[in-house]
Design an enzyme around this catalytic site. Structure first.
Site, PDB file in Angstrom:
ATOM      1  N   SER A 145     -66.304 -63.067 -49.135  1.00  0.00           N
ATOM      2  CA  SER A 145     -66.494 -63.979 -50.257  1.00  0.00           C
ATOM      3  C   SER A 145     -65.187 -64.087 -51.042  1.00  0.00           C
ATOM      4  O   SER A 145     -64.150 -64.393 -50.456  1.00  0.00           O
ATOM      5  CB  SER A 145     -67.660 -63.513 -51.137  1.00  0.00           C
ATOM      6  N   MET A 263     -67.553 -60.846 -54.431  1.00  0.00           N
ATOM      7  CA  MET A 263     -68.365 -60.549 -55.597  1.00  0.00           C
ATOM      8  C   MET A 263     -69.844 -60.538 -55.209  1.00  0.00           C
ATOM      9  O   MET A 263     -70.280 -61.301 -54.355  1.00  0.00           O
ATOM     10  CB  MET A 263     -68.114 -61.616 -56.669  1.00  0.00           C
TER      11      MET A 263
END
Length: 327
Positions: A145, A263
């Site tokens: 991510s 995250m």
């Protein structure tokens, strides 16, 4: 010298262009009002400098742009609003940020930086594959991510024409999936392509979800095959890393999976279940993660066999897939 100005306001676009033209009459200009336009123009025209509004630079998808700028040696300047806070949390601290109202005062420095960072031919570094023979039944899964674009490029440089099949989920806006595929394809000798529903995965190929309408998953057939699943968000995402990892559970002993910087916690549960079912699992370490979120949660859940710095993950994925060829 070529400039690309990206701004939602036509008035701002015109003002910035006039200021540059007055200081540098020979300047050439490209303009855009979205990140998608900016990526495509940067990739195909390779400007010396990109000037982008703060509102667009703060979008998560800008990470892909910044990776492209780094590869092509393109100077990037963010034009901040008058009431902007001192820093932009989603951007590197080294990125130049200039109040749009004071643009003319900084123009000489911008022109100097753009002139010194002349675009160069795109680098395509290759690294020797640490393994010459792979178990034909094994394959690799990767989830990433925030900060994952550069991480994936680093890892992809290790993948050669004979590498095990690789499936990747990167949290990127749907309109940027094709751009990410092109970027990764320029970083390795394996073939990077959008996944197609129903096709069997093959050595030397890296597959990514074609957009954000589907989850990239695996179906267990005679040989593992891709299934694009039109499902609701899973772990807050589509495509979801957990969706990919969980779909590979019936084939866990054949899997080597890595969870990279990011995250949140997407992929942590799936990585943990894969490890319990017999997969070899890798988590990126805190020091090399841009955001030590997803791999941290996976570590705390007991889902990580090896915690490694980014530079060692590519070779480790390939070593774990090594084996004698058998019929």
């Amino acid at each position: 010298m070529k400039f690309l100005i990206t701004h939602q306001s036509q008035l701002s676009l015109a003002r910035v262009r006039r200021a540059i033209k007055a200081a540098h009459p020979q300047a050439q200009f490209l303009t855009a009002t979205s990140l998608t336009e900016t990526y495509n123009l940067s990739e195909h025209h390779e400007p010396n400098c990109v000037l982008i509004s703060e509102a667009l630079a703060n979008l998560p998808e800008c990470e892909l742009l910044l990776s492209l700028f780094g590869i092509l040696k393109i100077t990037c300047v963010v034009l901040t609003a008058a009431d902007s806070r001192a820093d932009i949390h989603s951007l590197p601290e080294a990125l130049a940020k200039i109040p749009e109202a004071d643009f003319e005062q900084h123009l000489s420095n911008i022109l100097k930086a753009a002139d010194e960072a002349t675009p160069v031919a795109r680098a395509n570094p290759k690294k020797e594959s640490p393994v010459s023979t792979y178990d034909p039944n094994k394959f690799i899964l990767i989830g990433a991510s925030t900060g994952g674009i550069d991480a994936l490029i680093t890892i992809a440089q290790h993948f050669e024409e004979n590498c095990p099949p690789v499936l990747i989920v990167q949290h990127t806006g749907g309109s940027f999936a094709k751009s990410l595929i092109r970027l990764l394809n320029s970083a390795c000798r394996a073939t990077v392509s959008p996944a197609e529903d129903g096709i069997e995965i093959k050595p030397g190929h890296i597959y990514l979800a074609p957009d954000d309408r589907f989850h990239l998953t695996l179906a267990q057939r005679r040989k593992p095959a891709i299934h694009l699943q039109p499902h609701d968000l899973i772990s807050g995402h589509r495509p979801s890393i957990d969706a990919l990892f969980m779909s590979a559970m019936p084939m866990a002993p054949q899997v080597t999976a890595a969870l990279l910087t990011g995250m949140g916690k997407d992929g942590a549960a799936g990585l943990t279940e894969l490890r319990r079912a017999g997969a070899h699992t890798i988590g990126q370490d805190q020091h090399t993660s841009v955001v030590y979120g997803m791999p941290r949660v996976a570590m705390e859940m007991g889902g990580v066999c090896q915690q490694l710095p980014l530079g060692k993950i590519g070779p480790a994925l390939l070593h774990a897939s090594a084996g004698k060829m058998r019929a």
